[in-house]
Design a protein around this motif. Sequence first.
Motif, PDB file in Angstrom:
ATOM      1  N   VAL A 195       0.677  -1.304   0.085  1.00  0.00           N
ATOM      2  CA  VAL A 195       0.309   0.401  -0.480  1.00  0.00           C
ATOM      3  C   VAL A 195       0.589   1.157  -0.078  1.00  0.00           C
ATOM      4  O   VAL A 195       1.782   1.476   0.899  1.00  0.00           O
ATOM      5  CB  VAL A 195      -0.777  -0.155   1.431  1.00  0.00           C
ATOM      6  N   ALA A 196       0.501   2.135  -0.846  1.00  0.00           N
ATOM      7  CA  ALA A 196       1.264   3.177  -1.145  1.00  0.00           C
ATOM      8  C   ALA A 196       1.029   4.079  -0.033  1.00  0.00           C
ATOM      9  O   ALA A 196       0.196   4.215   0.804  1.00  0.00           O
ATOM     10  CB  ALA A 196       1.598   3.499  -2.573  1.00  0.00           C
ATOM     11  N   ALA A 197       2.012   5.424  -0.113  1.00  0.00           N
ATOM     12  CA  ALA A 197       1.820   6.709   1.104  1.00  0.00           C
ATOM     13  C   ALA A 197       0.462   7.407   1.024  1.00  0.00           C
ATOM     14  O   ALA A 197      -0.264   7.699   2.254  1.00  0.00           O
ATOM     15  CB  ALA A 197       2.618   7.488   0.482  1.00  0.00           C
ATOM     16  N   ARG A 198       0.083   7.010  -0.278  1.00  0.00           N
ATOM     17  CA  ARG A 198      -1.626   7.728  -0.090  1.00  0.00           C
ATOM     18  C   ARG A 198      -2.350   6.884   0.028  1.00  0.00           C
ATOM     19  O   ARG A 198      -3.669   7.496   0.327  1.00  0.00           O
ATOM     20  CB  ARG A 198      -1.881   8.529  -1.112  1.00  0.00           C
ATOM     21  N   GLY A 199      -1.921   5.228   0.368  1.00  0.00           N
ATOM     22  CA  GLY A 199      -3.515   4.398   0.389  1.00  0.00           C
ATOM     23  C   GLY A 199      -3.942   3.432  -0.924  1.00  0.00           C
ATOM     24  O   GLY A 199      -4.886   2.714  -0.152  1.00  0.00           O
TER      25      GLY A 199
ATOM     26  N   PHE B  41       1.742  -1.210   6.427  1.00  0.00           N
ATOM     27  CA  PHE B  41       1.480  -0.135   5.972  1.00  0.00           C
ATOM     28  C   PHE B  41       2.322   0.970   6.711  1.00  0.00           C
ATOM     29  O   PHE B  41       3.528   1.451   6.151  1.00  0.00           O
ATOM     30  CB  PHE B  41       0.298   0.698   5.726  1.00  0.00           C
ATOM     31  N   VAL B  42       2.237   1.007   7.832  1.00  0.00           N
ATOM     32  CA  VAL B  42       2.733   1.974   9.009  1.00  0.00           C
ATOM     33  C   VAL B  42       4.409   1.582   8.692  1.00  0.00           C
ATOM     34  O   VAL B  42       5.382   2.532   8.768  1.00  0.00           O
ATOM     35  CB  VAL B  42       2.162   1.577  10.175  1.00  0.00           C
ATOM     36  N   THR B  43       5.129   0.642   8.834  1.00  0.00           N
ATOM     37  CA  THR B  43       6.564   0.072   8.923  1.00  0.00           C
ATOM     38  C   THR B  43       7.145   0.775   7.247  1.00  0.00           C
ATOM     39  O   THR B  43       7.901   1.242   6.978  1.00  0.00           O
ATOM     40  CB  THR B  43       6.525  -1.131   9.307  1.00  0.00           C
ATOM     41  N   ASP B  44       5.834  -0.172   6.144  1.00  0.00           N
ATOM     42  CA  ASP B  44       6.576   0.700   4.959  1.00  0.00           C
ATOM     43  C   ASP B  44       7.074   1.627   4.360  1.00  0.00           C
ATOM     44  O   ASP B  44       7.130   2.257   4.412  1.00  0.00           O
ATOM     45  CB  ASP B  44       5.731  -0.017   4.098  1.00  0.00           C
ATOM     46  N   ARG B  45       5.911   2.321   5.811  1.00  0.00           N
ATOM     47  CA  ARG B  45       5.689   4.258   5.051  1.00  0.00           C
ATOM     48  C   ARG B  45       7.720   4.704   5.597  1.00  0.00           C
ATOM     49  O   ARG B  45       8.276   5.722   5.057  1.00  0.00           O
ATOM     50  CB  ARG B  45       4.888   4.863   6.308  1.00  0.00           C
ATOM     51  N   ILE B  46       6.972   4.432   7.014  1.00  0.00           N
ATOM     52  CA  ILE B  46       9.356   4.786   7.535  1.00  0.00           C
ATOM     53  C   ILE B  46      10.726   4.334   6.583  1.00  0.00           C
ATOM     54  O   ILE B  46      10.853   4.625   5.786  1.00  0.00           O
ATOM     55  CB  ILE B  46       8.855   4.227   8.700  1.00  0.00           C
ATOM     56  N   ALA B  47      10.029   2.926   6.314  1.00  0.00           N
ATOM     57  CA  ALA B  47      10.952   2.146   5.685  1.00  0.00           C
ATOM     58  C   ALA B  47      11.121   2.846   4.263  1.00  0.00           C
ATOM     59  O   ALA B  47      12.605   3.068   4.130  1.00  0.00           O
ATOM     60  CB  ALA B  47      10.568   0.840   5.288  1.00  0.00           C
TER      61      ALA B  47
ATOM     62  N   GLN C 153      16.494   9.253   1.330  1.00  0.00           N
ATOM     63  CA  GLN C 153      17.631   9.340   1.654  1.00  0.00           C
ATOM     64  C   GLN C 153      18.906   8.542   1.803  1.00  0.00           C
ATOM     65  O   GLN C 153      19.877   8.411   2.142  1.00  0.00           O
ATOM     66  CB  GLN C 153      17.341  10.134   3.107  1.00  0.00           C
ATOM     67  N   GLY C 154      19.072   7.547   1.770  1.00  0.00           N
ATOM     68  CA  GLY C 154      19.939   5.833   0.803  1.00  0.00           C
ATOM     69  C   GLY C 154      19.938   5.666   2.690  1.00  0.00           C
ATOM     70  O   GLY C 154      21.188   5.347   3.280  1.00  0.00           O
ATOM     71  N   LEU C 155      19.078   5.922   3.876  1.00  0.00           N
ATOM     72  CA  LEU C 155      19.266   5.270   4.932  1.00  0.00           C
ATOM     73  C   LEU C 155      18.987   3.645   5.316  1.00  0.00           C
ATOM     74  O   LEU C 155      17.993   3.784   4.755  1.00  0.00           O
ATOM     75  CB  LEU C 155      18.615   6.197   6.275  1.00  0.00           C
ATOM     76  N   SER C 156      19.190   3.319   6.443  1.00  0.00           N
ATOM     77  CA  SER C 156      18.547   2.216   7.128  1.00  0.00           C
ATOM     78  C   SER C 156      18.414   1.641   8.458  1.00  0.00           C
ATOM     79  O   SER C 156      19.818   2.172   8.206  1.00  0.00           O
ATOM     80  CB  SER C 156      18.692   0.346   6.147  1.00  0.00           C
ATOM     81  N   ALA C 157      17.202   1.043   8.718  1.00  0.00           N
ATOM     82  CA  ALA C 157      17.925   1.174  10.116  1.00  0.00           C
ATOM     83  C   ALA C 157      16.837   0.165  10.844  1.00  0.00           C
ATOM     84  O   ALA C 157      16.164  -0.079  10.075  1.00  0.00           O
ATOM     85  CB  ALA C 157      16.615   1.917  10.833  1.00  0.00           C
ATOM     86  N   PRO C 158      16.828  -0.322  11.614  1.00  0.00           N
ATOM     87  CA  PRO C 158      16.503  -1.825  12.183  1.00  0.00           C
ATOM     88  C   PRO C 158      14.647  -1.314  12.907  1.00  0.00           C
ATOM     89  O   PRO C 158      14.709  -0.007  13.161  1.00  0.00           O
ATOM     90  CB  PRO C 158      17.082  -2.669  13.933  1.00  0.00           C
ATOM     91  N   LEU C 159      13.591  -1.710  12.222  1.00  0.00           N
ATOM     92  CA  LEU C 159      12.208  -1.173  12.491  1.00  0.00           C
ATOM     93  C   LEU C 159      11.710  -2.351  13.825  1.00  0.00           C
ATOM     94  O   LEU C 159      11.369  -3.121  12.707  1.00  0.00           O
ATOM     95  CB  LEU C 159      11.686  -0.813  11.462  1.00  0.00           C
TER      96      LEU C 159
ATOM     97  N   PRO D  47       7.400  10.470   8.750  1.00  0.00           N
ATOM     98  CA  PRO D  47       8.592   9.807   7.937  1.00  0.00           C
ATOM     99  C   PRO D  47       9.310  10.642   6.985  1.00  0.00           C
ATOM    100  O   PRO D  47      10.929  10.618   7.222  1.00  0.00           O
ATOM    101  CB  PRO D  47       7.550   8.984   6.784  1.00  0.00           C
ATOM    102  N   SER D  48       8.965  11.566   6.189  1.00  0.00           N
ATOM    103  CA  SER D  48       9.940  12.141   4.791  1.00  0.00           C
ATOM    104  C   SER D  48      10.762  13.287   5.964  1.00  0.00           C
ATOM    105  O   SER D  48      12.300  13.166   5.117  1.00  0.00           O
ATOM    106  CB  SER D  48       9.032  12.741   3.703  1.00  0.00           C
TER     107      SER D  48
END
Length: 398
Positions: free
Chosen positions: A8-12, A70-76, A82-88, A353-354
């Motif tokens: 599911v994309a950012a706008r739903g 969806f909530v997790t994917d928005r942040i990922a 931005q070329g970043l990653s982190a444990p979610l 998240p952005s």
Amino acid sequence: MTDIIIRVAARGDGVTDNGRHASFAAPGDTLAVDGTIVPGPHHQTPPCDHFPRCGGCQLQHLDDESYAGFVTDRIASALDAQGLSAPLRPAHLSPPRSRRRATLHAEAKGGRVLIGFSEEKSHAIVDIAECHILDPQLFALIAPLRALLQRLGFKRRGDVHLTLADQGADILLTGFSPDGLEAAEAIIGFCQRHDVARFSVDDGLGAETRWEPEPVTITLGGVAVPLPPGAFLQATTDGEAALVAAVREAVGNPRTTADLFAGLGTFALALPGKVYAAEGARDAILSLKGAANAQGRAVFAEHRDLYRRPLTKAELDRFDAIVLDPPRAGARDQADALAEANVPAVAYVSCNPSSFARDARAMVDRGWRLDWVQPVGQFRWSTHVELAARFVRQDPAG
């Protein structure tokens, strides 16, 4: 030919692996060539009859597993941009009917008063007869408020701000200010019948309280803080608890902490040791200061616009930890100064998240490590996502 919805994309919108979009589709749904959606294992029957017209929710067709995804994917996705990653961590979801704060719209139309959320991508108001996100104590006031506004001669469009305070419902009506003895009696009678804690109006010149039998407060960190009309609060007590727990874990047990964009003290009053709290909203910081002083809390509250006057590196370096909870725009200037600081740990709380990912990029580029991110979905079934994250210094600046 058919395609499977994979996310599911950012706008739903649901998205297939080849980039096709479909409204109100869930992961696992089948999208036919003609746009028809065949529900899959994660597509639930929306509980509210107003969905999908009502703009209060965009994702009621998702089950809890796919909504958490969806909530997790928005942040990922924001971090990846931005070329970043982190444990979610697994997303924390607030339950239905738990919203203690909401802004509804009111309009006189066709001889009736409508109260509800706007339709998606429209100014038209959905006159809600049910709601699966509002706390039942707040929803119970909607029908009586319609009758009250009708009696007061409401003839325009305005907003109804509802907040659940310690003493009960706090109502702020903006865009309308009824005058006269009859209006005063109607408001008082309404408040007495429905156990309203406070009723205020604001016609553009500031909130004017018409009913408040005892001072209205909100308890934060075990402290009853005076609640200004229309003040910002975390949307649910459940979501607030999840964010506070993440912040406390992120900073550990510091002797001194700076809480930036402190608001009424959601985090400042929950932190150990001495706390410096900075906030640009004068009414909020005065409430925090008065409440902390009354309880003997070691909180130094300062009215400070952190966009015009962010804390400098020298100021930041005095603290053992920093808590940052900026508005949706983020805190670009404050994050730039923080990126140069030698503070051991930073807890960053964000509702965007952005802008969070943008600020995180600035910090990572200057020697910080993004340790983990806790996603929080307290705006149930909406595309609005929050988070708390921990940054630690890897390579302190000289």
